[in-house]
Write an enzyme that holds these catalytic residues in place. Structure first.
Site: not given
Ligand code: NI
Length: 178
Positions: A100, A142-143, A146
């Protein structure tokens, strides 16, 4: 180019739930999207979320076209995804190495759904609705994490599979995704 500074783990905004976008097709939203795309390109990342540049809105960008960092991965269309929803389409999960831009230099093994449907909007308010698998599915999960204030180390269950990219590459164990 408007390359922004990418905030690192420890910055409070990375732990906050991001707010939904309520107005589409505005100059402010286009500016944010351009900043995300420019910053992602500069850092050679596969994705970037608005909180990573200090903006707590539900906006992510991702995509992968012949990226030298991921020579073995399938390409992913360049995508702007706003107010996303993710629905797993099977219970199957798979471990994969992730990195990341907010956790620079490190890699960790993370379990993700292998088959998902995701939906949301582009910056003009156009609907996005896709069914994807594997690497593409991993990047989206993953995104979108966030936007819930979640960084990949918080998803890890085996902290022994966590380390610096350089060391892991020396050990030839890693093919990383960032
Ligand atoms: Ni990330």
């Amino acid at each position: 180019m408007s390359v922004k500074k990418v905030l690192r783990m420890g910055a409070p905004v990375l732990l906050r739930a991001a707010e939904p976008v309520v107005k589409f097709n505005t100059r402010a939203l286009s500016g944010l999207v351009n900043n995300l795309l420019d910053t992602m390109a500069k850092q050679e990342g596969a994705g970037l979320a608005a909180p990573q540049i200090g903006v707590s809105l539900q906006v992510v960008v991702f995509g992968l076209v012949a990226n030298p960092r991921y020579p073995d991965e399938e390409s992913i269309p360049m995508t702007v995804l706003i107010n996303p929803r993710i629905e797993p389409l099977s219970d199957q999960m798979e471990d994969g190495w992730e990195g990341c831009l907010s956790v620079p230099g490190l890699r960790g093994l993370v379990s993700r759904y292998t088959h998902i449907r995701y939906s949301g909007f582009d910056q003009f308010g156009g609907k996005i609705d896709r069914e994807v698998r594997d690497f593409h599915a991993r990047v989206v999960q993953h995104e979108c994490d966030h936007l819930d204030g979640m960084l990949y180390p918080q998803r890890m269950t085996n902290m022994r599979a966590f380390g610096f990219e350089e060391e892991l590459e020396k050990a030839a164990e890693v093919q990383a995704v960032e």
